[in-house]
Design an enzyme around this catalytic site. Sequence first.
Site, PDB file in Angstrom:
ATOM      1  N   ASP A  67      -1.107  10.042  -1.862  1.00  0.00           N
ATOM      2  CA  ASP A  67      -1.517  10.274  -0.396  1.00  0.00           C
ATOM      3  C   ASP A  67      -0.788  10.928   0.282  1.00  0.00           C
ATOM      4  O   ASP A  67       0.617  11.440   0.214  1.00  0.00           O
ATOM      5  CB  ASP A  67      -1.512   8.698   0.188  1.00  0.00           C
ATOM      6  CG  ASP A  67      -0.529   7.728  -0.473  1.00  0.00           C
ATOM      7  OD1 ASP A  67       0.559   8.110  -0.545  1.00  0.00           O
ATOM      8  OD2 ASP A  67      -0.672   6.720  -0.537  1.00  0.00           O
ATOM      9  N   ASN A 135      -0.784  -6.209   2.090  1.00  0.00           N
ATOM     10  CA  ASN A 135      -2.237  -6.979   2.430  1.00  0.00           C
ATOM     11  C   ASN A 135      -3.048  -6.556   0.956  1.00  0.00           C
ATOM     12  O   ASN A 135      -4.260  -6.882   1.107  1.00  0.00           O
ATOM     13  CB  ASN A 135      -2.873  -6.084   3.725  1.00  0.00           C
ATOM     14  CG  ASN A 135      -3.005  -4.613   3.469  1.00  0.00           C
ATOM     15  OD1 ASN A 135      -2.479  -4.176   2.305  1.00  0.00           O
ATOM     16  ND2 ASN A 135      -3.584  -3.976   4.444  1.00  0.00           N
ATOM     17  N   HIS A 137      -2.989  -3.730  -0.480  1.00  0.00           N
ATOM     18  CA  HIS A 137      -3.430  -2.141  -0.652  1.00  0.00           C
ATOM     19  C   HIS A 137      -2.844  -1.613  -1.972  1.00  0.00           C
ATOM     20  O   HIS A 137      -1.544  -1.894  -1.940  1.00  0.00           O
ATOM     21  CB  HIS A 137      -3.430  -1.399   0.601  1.00  0.00           C
ATOM     22  CG  HIS A 137      -2.178  -0.977   1.078  1.00  0.00           C
ATOM     23  ND1 HIS A 137      -1.435  -1.512   2.099  1.00  0.00           N
ATOM     24  CD2 HIS A 137      -1.313  -0.063   0.542  1.00  0.00           C
ATOM     25  CE1 HIS A 137      -0.457  -0.797   2.156  1.00  0.00           C
ATOM     26  NE2 HIS A 137      -0.104  -0.126   1.278  1.00  0.00           N
ATOM     27  N   GLU A 142      -7.248   0.424   1.713  1.00  0.00           N
ATOM     28  CA  GLU A 142      -6.967  -0.831   2.573  1.00  0.00           C
ATOM     29  C   GLU A 142      -7.990  -1.827   2.156  1.00  0.00           C
ATOM     30  O   GLU A 142      -9.046  -1.509   1.792  1.00  0.00           O
ATOM     31  CB  GLU A 142      -7.333  -0.511   4.065  1.00  0.00           C
ATOM     32  CG  GLU A 142      -6.152   0.488   4.432  1.00  0.00           C
ATOM     33  CD  GLU A 142      -4.791  -0.202   4.579  1.00  0.00           C
ATOM     34  OE1 GLU A 142      -4.523  -1.181   4.211  1.00  0.00           O
ATOM     35  OE2 GLU A 142      -3.729   0.640   5.225  1.00  0.00           O
TER      36      GLU A 142
END
Length: 241
Positions: A67, A135, A137, A142
């Site tokens: 990313d 979380n 991810h 996400e």
Amino acid sequence: MNIKTFATQQELDNHAAQIFANLLQSKPNAVLGLATGSTPIGLYNALVQLYKNNEVSFKQAYTFNLDEYIGITPDNPQSYSYFMHEQLFNHIDLPAEHIHLLDGTASDAKEECQRFEEKLTEKPLDIQLLGLGHNGHIAFNEPAEALSAKTHIVKLDEKTLQANARFFASIDEVPKHAMTMGIASIMKAKHILMLVRGADKAAIVKQALQGPITTQVPASLLQLHANVTVLLDEEAGRMLD
């Protein structure tokens, strides 16, 4: 899924580095999927040391990074391009033309995602390195009702912004959007290697590895992959059965 727990960070890093070294020794032109953040720094240090010891070469290898933030130039110290060069690329014999990074300054981010995905199709990943977000991810995929399959633009979750704020002067400086490899792009890798450290990750490790498979915990989809290795420190693995 092969889950290993280590008493020390150095043992974890050395084991991860040896997985990469074994791959490169058996397949010198291997395609490596790489990650950023604080978690893989020890691994990259260990790989640099193996290279300096003439135990591994990257001369024929290719790399793809997961990313990149949108709107950050490659020479910005907070860009993932800068991170990779500082932590790994500047210290090994990997040819510059073999490095594949998303361009956060591309005039058309959607077109840049498509270009990157086409390169991935040309050179399938032999291994993909992952971390794990608080979380759930992986990369910047996400939690959501539906996840994108291919490389795409994403609006970063508030928890992700807060977690990444430590790298910036303030949370307001953290870019709100990024480009990221999609779930299908990641899952196509022949081998997935996930590294997780710290007591603050224990609950999400439990959910991701032993909980229901759900897009609300993107890492849980790794349970569907045929060849996943997870390396944990004792704190990160303390809630696992």
